[in-house]
Scaffold this motif. Structure first.
Motif, PDB file in Angstrom:
ATOM      1  N   HIS A 110      -8.600  -2.760   2.208  1.00 38.59           N
ATOM      2  CA  HIS A 110      -9.655  -2.672   3.114  1.00 38.59           C
ATOM      3  C   HIS A 110     -10.941  -2.434   2.047  1.00 38.59           C
ATOM      4  CE1 HIS A 110      -7.899  -2.086   7.069  1.00 38.59           C
ATOM      5  NE2 HIS A 110      -6.932  -2.203   6.343  1.00 38.59           N
ATOM      6  N   THR A 111     -10.475  -2.462   0.889  1.00 44.96           N
ATOM      7  CA  THR A 111     -11.666  -2.228  -0.100  1.00 44.96           C
ATOM      8  C   THR A 111     -11.241  -3.548  -1.470  1.00 44.96           C
ATOM      9  OG1 THR A 111     -10.504  -0.613  -1.535  1.00 44.96           O
ATOM     10  CG2 THR A 111     -11.911  -0.028   0.222  1.00 44.96           C
ATOM     11  N   PRO A 112     -12.226  -4.160  -2.254  1.00 43.39           N
ATOM     12  CA  PRO A 112     -11.964  -5.022  -3.220  1.00 43.39           C
ATOM     13  C   PRO A 112     -10.944  -4.277  -4.155  1.00 43.39           C
ATOM     14  CG  PRO A 112     -14.223  -5.301  -2.563  1.00 43.39           C
ATOM     15  CD  PRO A 112     -13.533  -3.843  -2.055  1.00 43.39           C
ATOM     16  N   GLU A 113     -11.067  -3.292  -4.536  1.00 47.47           N
ATOM     17  CA  GLU A 113     -10.200  -2.748  -5.610  1.00 47.47           C
ATOM     18  C   GLU A 113      -8.662  -2.484  -5.303  1.00 47.47           C
ATOM     19  OE1 GLU A 113     -12.750   0.691  -3.798  1.00 47.47           O
ATOM     20  OE2 GLU A 113     -13.069  -1.480  -4.591  1.00 47.47           O
ATOM     21  N   ALA A 114      -8.345  -2.603  -4.129  1.00 47.61           N
ATOM     22  CA  ALA A 114      -7.106  -2.230  -3.464  1.00 47.61           C
ATOM     23  C   ALA A 114      -6.397  -3.570  -3.203  1.00 47.61           C
ATOM     24  CB  ALA A 114      -7.138  -1.760  -2.120  1.00 47.61           C
ATOM     25  N   ILE A 115      -7.027  -4.740  -3.585  1.00 44.32           N
ATOM     26  CA  ILE A 115      -6.243  -5.957  -3.310  1.00 44.32           C
ATOM     27  C   ILE A 115      -5.329  -6.209  -4.672  1.00 44.32           C
ATOM     28  CG2 ILE A 115      -6.535  -8.429  -3.760  1.00 44.32           C
ATOM     29  CD1 ILE A 115      -9.359  -8.205  -2.440  1.00 44.32           C
ATOM     30  N   ALA A 116      -4.064  -6.570  -3.973  1.00 41.85           N
ATOM     31  CA  ALA A 116      -2.717  -6.666  -4.734  1.00 41.85           C
ATOM     32  C   ALA A 116      -2.274  -5.134  -5.369  1.00 41.85           C
ATOM     33  CB  ALA A 116      -3.097  -7.583  -5.977  1.00 41.85           C
ATOM     34  N   ARG A 166       0.697  -1.248  -0.034  1.00 40.46           N
ATOM     35  CA  ARG A 166      -0.116   0.053  -0.137  1.00 40.46           C
ATOM     36  C   ARG A 166       0.802   1.262   0.052  1.00 40.46           C
ATOM     37  NH1 ARG A 166      -4.778   0.599   4.431  1.00 40.46           N
ATOM     38  NH2 ARG A 166      -5.667   2.323   3.587  1.00 40.46           N
ATOM     39  N   ARG A 167       2.127   1.066   0.760  1.00 42.72           N
ATOM     40  CA  ARG A 167       2.874   2.245   0.638  1.00 42.72           C
ATOM     41  C   ARG A 167       4.334   1.574   0.535  1.00 42.72           C
ATOM     42  NH1 ARG A 167      -0.773   2.191   4.114  1.00 42.72           N
ATOM     43  NH2 ARG A 167      -2.095   3.648   4.735  1.00 42.72           N
ATOM     44  N   LEU A 168       4.993   1.928  -0.434  1.00 46.69           N
ATOM     45  CA  LEU A 168       6.303   1.580  -1.018  1.00 46.69           C
ATOM     46  C   LEU A 168       7.340   2.200  -0.661  1.00 46.69           C
ATOM     47  CD1 LEU A 168       5.534   0.013  -4.375  1.00 46.69           C
ATOM     48  CD2 LEU A 168       5.642  -1.066  -2.342  1.00 46.69           C
TER      49      LEU A 168
END
Length: 195
Positions: free
Chosen positions: A158-164, A133-135
């Motif tokens: 924490h949301t489906p679109e943020a997966i991977a 999420r934060r590199l």
């Protein structure tokens, strides 16, 4: 899901917050031996007013003091629990850093404490989660320098679109620091021994 999609490898996992403090209570709820992967996380500290998350502590205490306390608590968590195999989001307190009142977070101001925390994780035989999420390149660099041998990736979605999210960038960054993938997607990425 396993029945409907037999071609997928679906594993179980749990994130165990404060395992060194909550071990007995957790055992009464779940048998961790039945879970494929247990992540250990540190979300709260007690700086004298009872347990609180860093965002609350930053309002009551000097941010540098909170950050140092967070990093100093990592070895206690590692020594205090065998229940987890991966230390997850070592950057938790950093994410909540009060930029408006303390200015931008400078990891170099906490380098010694960060490296000591990472060394305790490595010496405890644990892997470190690389949060995509934060590199921040200082995390895998200091992890490798501190003897860290294994990592996993987590998007902390924490949301489906943020997966991977950011996985291609994260894998490139980890490869830069000498980590290589396992033979299956769920295996740790590891650093070959430098003999």
């Amino acid at each position: 899901m396993r029945y409907e999609f037999p071609q997928l490898r679906i594993h179980t996992g749990v994130e165990f917050g404060q395992p060194h403090l909550m071990g007995g209570r957790a055992e009464a709820i779940v048998d961790l031996d039945l879970v494929d992967r247990v992540l250990g996380s540190l979300h709260t500290l007690d700086l004298g007013d009872g347990p609180a998350e860093p965002h609350t502590l930053f309002r009551k205490h000097d941010p540098a003091e909170v950050m140092r306390a967070y990093l100093e608590h990592v070895p206690a968590m590692v020594k205090g629990s065998e229940a987890f195999e991966v230390f997850t989001h070592i950057d938790y307190a950093v994410r909540l850093w009060p930029v408006a009142t303390a200015g931008p977070f400078d990891p170099r101001a906490f380098e010694d404490g960060s490296r000591a925390a990472m060394r305790s994780i490595a010496e405890g035989g644990r892997a470190l989660e690389m949060n995509t999420r934060r590199l921040w390149s200082w995390i895998p660099k200091w992890w490798a320098d501190s003897g860290g041998k294994a990592v996993i990736f987590g998007s902390d979605a924490h949301t489906p679109e943020a997966i991977a999210s950011n996985f291609p960038q994260a894998t490139a960054m980890l490869e830069h620091f000498g980590f290589r993938p396992g033979s299956t997607p769920e295996q740790f990425w590891t650093r070959p021994r430098a003999d």
